[in-house]
Design a protein around this motif. Structure first.
Motif, mmCIF file in Angstrom:
data_model
loop_
_atom_site.group_PDB
_atom_site.id
_atom_site.type_symbol
_atom_site.label_atom_id
_atom_site.label_comp_id
_atom_site.label_asym_id
_atom_site.label_seq_id
_atom_site.Cartn_x
_atom_site.Cartn_y
_atom_site.Cartn_z
ATOM 1 N N LEU A 16 0.821 -1.205 0.000
ATOM 2 C CA LEU A 16 0.000 0.000 0.000
ATOM 3 C C LEU A 16 0.859 1.261 0.000
ATOM 4 O O LEU A 16 0.576 2.227 -0.713
ATOM 5 N N LEU A 17 1.913 1.239 0.814
ATOM 6 C CA LEU A 17 2.792 2.402 0.905
ATOM 7 C C LEU A 17 3.476 2.686 -0.432
ATOM 8 O O LEU A 17 3.524 3.838 -0.894
ATOM 9 N N LEU A 18 3.989 1.647 -1.077
ATOM 10 C CA LEU A 18 4.641 1.813 -2.370
ATOM 11 C C LEU A 18 3.647 2.297 -3.428
ATOM 12 O O LEU A 18 3.989 3.129 -4.280
ATOM 13 N N SER A 19 2.408 1.794 -3.370
ATOM 14 C CA SER A 19 1.386 2.233 -4.315
ATOM 15 C C SER A 19 1.081 3.715 -4.139
ATOM 16 O O SER A 19 0.964 4.461 -5.123
ATOM 17 N N PHE A 20 0.959 4.132 -2.889
ATOM 18 C CA PHE A 20 0.651 5.538 -2.625
ATOM 19 C C PHE A 20 1.818 6.445 -3.027
ATOM 20 O O PHE A 20 1.606 7.532 -3.585
ATOM 21 N N ILE A 21 3.046 5.992 -2.765
ATOM 22 C CA ILE A 21 4.214 6.767 -3.192
ATOM 23 C C ILE A 21 4.234 6.896 -4.713
ATOM 24 O O ILE A 21 4.538 7.963 -5.264
ATOM 25 N N ALA A 22 3.892 5.797 -5.403
ATOM 26 C CA ALA A 22 3.850 5.832 -6.863
ATOM 27 C C ALA A 22 2.802 6.812 -7.365
ATOM 28 O O ALA A 22 3.022 7.513 -8.361
ATOM 29 N N VAL A 23 1.657 6.886 -6.676
ATOM 30 C CA VAL A 23 0.629 7.848 -7.050
ATOM 31 C C VAL A 23 1.151 9.273 -6.911
ATOM 32 O O VAL A 23 0.950 10.127 -7.790
ATOM 33 N N LEU A 24 1.833 9.550 -5.806
ATOM 34 C CA LEU A 24 2.393 10.886 -5.591
ATOM 35 C C LEU A 24 3.464 11.212 -6.632
ATOM 36 O O LEU A 24 3.528 12.342 -7.136
ATOM 37 N N LEU A 25 4.290 10.227 -6.971
ATOM 38 C CA LEU A 25 5.316 10.442 -7.998
ATOM 39 C C LEU A 25 4.676 10.699 -9.366
ATOM 40 O O LEU A 25 5.156 11.533 -10.138
ATOM 41 N N GLY A 26 3.585 9.964 -9.662
ATOM 42 C CA GLY A 26 2.873 10.215 -10.905
ATOM 43 C C GLY A 26 2.276 11.612 -10.938
ATOM 44 O O GLY A 26 2.271 12.282 -11.980
ATOM 45 N N LEU A 27 1.791 12.075 -9.781
ATOM 46 C CA LEU A 27 1.242 13.424 -9.679
ATOM 47 C C LEU A 27 2.328 14.461 -9.933
ATOM 48 O O LEU A 27 2.127 15.416 -10.704
ATOM 49 N N VAL A 28 3.492 14.277 -9.323
ATOM 50 C CA VAL A 28 4.605 15.216 -9.509
ATOM 51 C C VAL A 28 5.076 15.197 -10.964
ATOM 52 O O VAL A 28 5.421 16.239 -11.532
ATOM 53 N N THR A 29 5.079 14.010 -11.582
ATOM 54 C CA THR A 29 5.457 13.912 -12.994
ATOM 55 C C THR A 29 4.552 14.776 -13.860
ATOM 56 O O THR A 29 5.023 15.543 -14.709
#
Length: 303
Positions: A16-29
């Motif tokens: 879950l943590l990695l998924s949420f971090i990936a979402v935030l990274l996608g947002l920053v991208t």
């Protein structure tokens, strides 16, 4: 006993943590693509995105696979991954540069709808009434968001739809690659190929590479680094959590992108577009839920 319990708890939490971090990274991208759109062209953005994703991916592949970090068993399928991945990232960048952030993200995340449509043809999967109903509802949501009767905007919306369709084809190709090749090696080959192709375009037409410096240069370098970290996080998340959990968390990126577009770029989606986005998210969640149920039934049946 205690250690086994803590391990069983920590693995899903880590997923879950990695998924949420990936979402935030996608947002920053997406924010970086939007932020730099007025200063550089699409070729310059792609060049820096691919080039500066290589170092981190290379380190990751070496860590995971050692001396076999470049080994690929399915070269033809890898070629398809490069083609669909390249077309997908181009259409996604174009849609973000020319459309409201939340709208572009909603269209891109609708890829799961097209995966469901393509699966019977390309994977031989059977699709039940629940998922077909969700597909029909999701396509209506895509129709509402793109608003084909809105004139000029519909042309840019086509970029978002093409990005979703490319992403759907890419998902199916990645399923095949996942059966015999390591994701770290696949990601390295894809980004390395992207660097070479865009580099050749720049070599033949150097006027397409815009001069950059200062904060703009830092933003473009960060775009590449975050792109590689995003791939690593999503790949790792699937190792710790069910695919339905990872897929469900991804849709958080849609409302977050809408909020970022409003706060940072003064973009406002109308009520019709918001309704379309809600329909897309709901249909995608239904498809993910049915995929989870189907996989569970397949797993339990032999037992």
């Amino acid at each position: 006993m205690t250690s086994s319990i803590s391990l069983s708890v920590s693995r899903p939490f880590l997923g879950l943590l990695l998924s949420f971090i990936a979402v935030l990274l996608g947002l920053v991208t997406g924010i970086l693509i939007k932020k730099t759109a007025l200063d550089v062209g699409i070729v310059t953005t792609l060049f820096y995105r691919f080039l500066f994703s290589i170092p981190l991916l290379c380190i990751y592949a070496l860590y995971v696979r050692g001396g076999q970090f470049l080994q690929i068993n399915q070269t033809k399928t890898l070629a398809l991954r490069i083609i669909f991945g390249g077309s997908g990232i181009i259409f996604w960048f174009l849609s973000i540069r020319n459309m409201p952030f939340g709208q572009a993200t909603a269209l891109f995340q609708s890829a799961v709808i097209f995966v469901t449509i393509f699966s019977p043809l390309m994977l031989g999967e059977r699709i039940g009434i629940y998922r077909w109903s969700a597909v029909i509802a999701g396509l209506s949501g895509v129709f509402i968001v793109t608003d084909p009767f809105a004139g000029a905007l519909s042309l840019y919306a086509l970029f978002g739809v093409c990005a979703a369709m490319s992403g759907a084809a890419l998902s199916i190709v990645l399923r095949r690659l996942g059966r015999g090749d390591a994701p770290a090696s696949v990601a390295l080959w894809y980004n390395g190929s992207g660097t070479i192709v865009v580099g050749l375009v720049v070599f033949m037409m150097p006027e397409l590479l815009d001069p950059v410096g200062g904060q703009l240069l830092y933003d473009l370098i960060l775009l590449g680094v975050i792109g590689s970290a995003l791939q690593i996080c999503f790949t790792s998340a699937y190792q710790y959590s069910d695919a339905v959990v990872v897929s469900s968390i991804r849709y958080l990126q849609i409302p977050l992108s809408g909020m970022a577009g409003y706060l940072m770029f003064a973009e406002v989606m109308n009520m019709t577009q918001i309704i379309g986005v809600i329909i897309i998210i709901s249909s995608c969640l239904v498809i993910a839920w049915r995929e989870f149920v189907r996989n569970r039934e397949t797993t339990i049946a032999p037992e």
